[in-house]
Design an enzyme around this catalytic site. Structure first.
Site, PDB file in Angstrom:
ATOM      1  N   ARG A   1       1.948  -6.771   1.158  1.00  0.00           N
ATOM      2  CA  ARG A   1       2.466  -7.421   2.381  1.00  0.00           C
ATOM      3  C   ARG A   1       2.833  -8.883   2.105  1.00  0.00           C
ATOM      4  O   ARG A   1       2.528  -9.778   2.889  1.00  0.00           O
ATOM      5  CB  ARG A   1       1.441  -7.359   3.528  1.00  0.00           C
ATOM      6  CG  ARG A   1       1.052  -5.992   3.960  1.00  0.00           C
ATOM      7  CD  ARG A   1       2.215  -5.226   4.593  1.00  0.00           C
ATOM      8  NE  ARG A   1       1.809  -3.865   4.845  1.00  0.00           N
ATOM      9  CZ  ARG A   1       1.893  -2.890   3.930  1.00  0.00           C
ATOM     10  NH1 ARG A   1       2.428  -3.134   2.747  1.00  0.00           N
ATOM     11  NH2 ARG A   1       1.501  -1.679   4.204  1.00  0.00           N
TER      12      ARG A   1
ATOM     13  N   SER B   1      -0.072  -3.099  12.658  1.00  0.00           N
ATOM     14  CA  SER B   1      -1.354  -3.590  12.129  1.00  0.00           C
ATOM     15  C   SER B   1      -1.426  -5.100  12.310  1.00  0.00           C
ATOM     16  O   SER B   1      -0.564  -5.821  11.794  1.00  0.00           O
ATOM     17  CB  SER B   1      -1.469  -3.290  10.635  1.00  0.00           C
ATOM     18  OG  SER B   1      -1.313  -1.917  10.431  1.00  0.00           O
TER      19      SER B   1
ATOM     20  N   GLU C   1      -1.855 -10.033   9.472  1.00  0.00           N
ATOM     21  CA  GLU C   1      -0.600  -9.628   8.825  1.00  0.00           C
ATOM     22  C   GLU C   1       0.572 -10.130   9.683  1.00  0.00           C
ATOM     23  O   GLU C   1       1.626 -10.488   9.175  1.00  0.00           O
ATOM     24  CB  GLU C   1      -0.564  -8.093   8.739  1.00  0.00           C
ATOM     25  CG  GLU C   1       0.731  -7.552   8.184  1.00  0.00           C
ATOM     26  CD  GLU C   1       0.790  -6.025   8.169  1.00  0.00           C
ATOM     27  OE1 GLU C   1      -0.194  -5.371   7.800  1.00  0.00           O
ATOM     28  OE2 GLU C   1       1.846  -5.497   8.547  1.00  0.00           O
TER      29      GLU C   1
HETATM   30  C1  LIG Z   1       4.318  -0.004  15.889  1.00  0.00           C
HETATM   31  C2  LIG Z   1       4.494  -0.810  14.617  1.00  0.00           C
HETATM   32  C3  LIG Z   1       4.235  -0.214  13.396  1.00  0.00           C
HETATM   33  C4  LIG Z   1       4.383  -0.941  12.215  1.00  0.00           C
HETATM   34  N1  LIG Z   1       4.122  -0.322  11.027  1.00  0.00           N
HETATM   35  C5  LIG Z   1       4.291  -0.983   9.866  1.00  0.00           C
HETATM   36  C6  LIG Z   1       4.042  -0.338   8.607  1.00  0.00           C
HETATM   37  O1  LIG Z   1       3.693   0.844   8.558  1.00  0.00           O
HETATM   38  N2  LIG Z   1       4.199  -1.059   7.477  1.00  0.00           N
HETATM   39  C7  LIG Z   1       4.611  -2.358   7.497  1.00  0.00           C
HETATM   40  O2  LIG Z   1       4.738  -2.942   6.424  1.00  0.00           O
HETATM   41  N3  LIG Z   1       4.858  -3.003   8.667  1.00  0.00           N
HETATM   42  C8  LIG Z   1       4.714  -2.349   9.841  1.00  0.00           C
HETATM   43  N4  LIG Z   1       4.946  -2.987  11.036  1.00  0.00           N
HETATM   44  C9  LIG Z   1       5.336  -4.408  11.032  1.00  0.00           C
HETATM   45  C10 LIG Z   1       6.875  -4.632  11.141  1.00  0.00           C
HETATM   46  O3  LIG Z   1       7.520  -3.484  11.590  1.00  0.00           O
HETATM   47  C11 LIG Z   1       7.465  -5.039   9.797  1.00  0.00           C
HETATM   48  O4  LIG Z   1       6.824  -6.189   9.316  1.00  0.00           O
HETATM   49  C12 LIG Z   1       8.971  -5.316   9.897  1.00  0.00           C
HETATM   50  O5  LIG Z   1       9.517  -5.481   8.624  1.00  0.00           O
HETATM   51  C13 LIG Z   1       9.292  -6.528  10.754  1.00  0.00           C
HETATM   52  O6  LIG Z   1      10.674  -6.533  10.973  1.00  0.00           O
HETATM   53  P1  LIG Z   1      11.334  -7.452  12.078  1.00  0.00           P
HETATM   54  O7  LIG Z   1      12.809  -7.411  11.877  1.00  0.00           O
HETATM   55  O8  LIG Z   1      10.853  -7.050  13.422  1.00  0.00           O
HETATM   56  O9  LIG Z   1      10.772  -8.874  11.671  1.00  0.00           O
HETATM   57  P2  LIG Z   1      10.266 -10.073  12.602  1.00  0.00           P
HETATM   58  O10 LIG Z   1       9.030  -9.654  13.312  1.00  0.00           O
HETATM   59  O11 LIG Z   1      11.378 -10.592  13.428  1.00  0.00           O
HETATM   60  O12 LIG Z   1       9.887 -11.148  11.490  1.00  0.00           O
HETATM   61  C14 LIG Z   1       8.809 -10.956  10.627  1.00  0.00           C
HETATM   62  C15 LIG Z   1       8.819 -12.078   9.584  1.00  0.00           C
HETATM   63  O13 LIG Z   1       9.966 -11.924   8.755  1.00  0.00           O
HETATM   64  C16 LIG Z   1      10.824 -13.076   8.860  1.00  0.00           C
HETATM   65  N5  LIG Z   1      12.196 -12.575   8.875  1.00  0.00           N
HETATM   66  C17 LIG Z   1      12.728 -11.609   9.680  1.00  0.00           C
HETATM   67  N6  LIG Z   1      14.017 -11.402   9.361  1.00  0.00           N
HETATM   68  C18 LIG Z   1      14.314 -12.261   8.357  1.00  0.00           C
HETATM   69  C19 LIG Z   1      15.506 -12.546   7.596  1.00  0.00           C
HETATM   70  N7  LIG Z   1      16.659 -11.893   7.791  1.00  0.00           N
HETATM   71  N8  LIG Z   1      15.435 -13.512   6.647  1.00  0.00           N
HETATM   72  C20 LIG Z   1      14.276 -14.202   6.415  1.00  0.00           C
HETATM   73  N9  LIG Z   1      13.135 -13.979   7.094  1.00  0.00           N
HETATM   74  C21 LIG Z   1      13.152 -13.017   8.052  1.00  0.00           C
HETATM   75  C22 LIG Z   1      10.416 -13.784  10.139  1.00  0.00           C
HETATM   76  O14 LIG Z   1      10.656 -15.168  10.064  1.00  0.00           O
HETATM   77  C23 LIG Z   1       8.925 -13.468  10.207  1.00  0.00           C
HETATM   78  O15 LIG Z   1       8.200 -14.370   9.399  1.00  0.00           O
HETATM   79  C24 LIG Z   1       4.810  -2.287  12.258  1.00  0.00           C
HETATM   80  C25 LIG Z   1       5.097  -2.885  13.499  1.00  0.00           C
HETATM   81  C26 LIG Z   1       4.945  -2.146  14.670  1.00  0.00           C
HETATM   82  C27 LIG Z   1       5.273  -2.786  15.983  1.00  0.00           C
END
Ligand SMILES: Cc1cc2nc3c(=O)[nH]c(=O)nc-3n(C[C@H](O)[C@H](O)[C@H](O)COP(=O)(O)OP(=O)(O)OC[C@H]3O[C@@H](n4cnc5c(N)ncnc54)[C@H](O)[C@@H]3O)c2cc1C
Length: 341
Positions: free
Chosen positions: A164, A236, A332
């Site tokens: 992560r 998580s 996380e």
């Molecule tokens: C129900 C649920 C289940 C999940 N299951 C998992 C799982 O199984 N495994 C897992 O690893 N994660 C899981 N996650 C966490 C999440 O889905 C991931 O971390 C996902 O990659 C976040 O994507 P996002 O676009 O929503 O990022 P955001 O929440 O918008 O951002 C997360 C981080 O990434 C940065 N970021 C986002 N986009 C960019 C970009 N283009 N350039 C630079 N930085 C950026 C942001 O600044 C922030 O620090 C889960 C979340 C939920 C709600």
């Protein structure tokens, strides 16, 4: 004319669905726009890139600039009889991209089905699930570096992937904007079913298809994890803590049933969900927030607009787990605590 807008509500842009406002906000439609607006963006030292908001907790309103990329498109950049390399723009939806690959028989991502969020965020915390991490497929990550105003291409090694974790996550918040992610996928399926529930399900199946794995992963996730649309959450909330061999043995004395996975370096990764459950918090509610009843690693928001209450709950979980196991859980989820002036 400036593309920066002000006082933009973030309520629908985070899966915890808490109320927050971005003091300043810019939507990015193209890399050309980034090059054009870069100098103005740089004037805001407090900035963050927001994707789908599925790994963020806004405790207060954001007292800086939120950069919201809307970059779309998937391109084939290399193809051989065995492999395909795709270059995917950051704002493509991750799960839809996994489906896109499955529909074309590009294999490898089926275990990563139904993870919310965008493709651009996938390398940031090296998303992983069901025995697979995205780092295994990433060849390069294209970033815009706000510290220099340059477009850079990080190869897999330069991304510094860990559990992560990546160099993009470790850099100062808002330094890199991921614009594109390139991934190599296989045209031959190498099923990964090492994760216990998949192993149990497929143990007698000699001809597993990627669709079967995808469907099972989706089913397991839907059973265990709350859908953020129905019950707001960010997946998580905590990482699984890693402890030394010696610390693990001490814990085993007190808690023989502790759930742990051995790592290659003789350390152990503990199931944080188990620690939270053993601390008596699974399914507990605290006002309008709580610990999910099926998966203790997930904090849920029943109907609270205030991110502070989720933070307070997270602090309670950390305290209780520490009191019982002398282990400090690390979030996380990215926590944003800037108070708006
Ligand atoms: C129900 C649920 C289940 C999940 N299951 C998992 C799982 O199984 N495994 C897992 O690893 N994660 C899981 N996650 C966490 C999440 O889905 C991931 O971390 C996902 O990659 C976040 O994507 P996002 O676009 O929503 O990022 P955001 O929440 O918008 O951002 C997360 C981080 O990434 C940065 N970021 C986002 N986009 C960019 C970009 N283009 N350039 C630079 N930085 C950026 C942001 O600044 C922030 O620090 C889960 C979340 C939920 C709600």
């Amino acid at each position: 004319m400036s593309n920066i807008t002000h006082k933009i509500p973030l309520d629908t842009l985070n899966t915890f669905q808490v109320s927050a406002t971005a003091k300043h906000f810019i939507q990015i439609e193209s890399v050309e726009q980034l090059l054009q607006d870069y100098k103005e963006i740089k004037q805001y030292p407090n900035r963050m890139v927001l994707g789908g908001g599925s790994n963020c907790l806004f405790v207060d309103s954001f007292d800086g600039l939120i950069i919201y990329p809307q970059l779309k498109g998937i391109k084939v950049i290399k193809e051989t009889p065995e492999h395909i390399e795709l270059r995917v723009a950051a704002s493509e939806n991750w799960h839809q991209f996994v489906q896109y690959c499955l529909n074309r028989d590009y294999f490898g991502l089926e275990n990563l089905a139904l993870i919310p969020g965008t493709v651009g965020a996938a390398p940031v915390q090296n998303i992983g699930a069901y025995g697979v991490e995205v780092e295994s497929f990433i060849t390069t990550v294209d970033c815009f570096d706000f510290s220099t105003g340059e477009q850079i291409v990080l190869n897999n090694e330069e991304c510094g992937f860990g559990y992560r974790d990546s160099i993009i996550k470790r850099a100062a918040q808002g330094r890199y904007l991921v614009t594109h992610v390139s991934l190599v996928l296989s045209k031959k399926l190498f099923p990964v079913i090492s994760y216990a529930p998949l192993k149990a399900h497929f143990s007698n199946n000699k001809n597993i298809s990627a669709t079967q794995i995808f469907d099972k992963v989706v089913e397991l996730r839907q059973q265990k994890l709350p859908d953020p649309e129905q019950l707001p959450n960010a997946g998580s909330f905590f990482k699984n803590p890693v402890v030394s061999n010696q610390q693990y043995k001490q814990l085993l004395n007190g808690f023989p049933e502790i759930v742990a996975y051995p790592l290659e370096d003789r350390r152990f990764k503990l199931a944080a969900g188990w620690l939270i459950e053993r601390a008596g918090l699974k399914g507990k509610t605290f006002g309008k927030v709580g610990v999910h009843k099926n998966q203790a690693l997930v904090l849920v928001n029943y109907s609270d607009n205030d991110g502070k209450n989720i933070l307070r709950l997270a602090e309670t979980v950390i305290k209780k787990v520490f009191e019982l196991f002398a282990i400090t859980l690390e979030p996380e989820v990215r926590i944003f605590q800037d108070s708006m002036q």
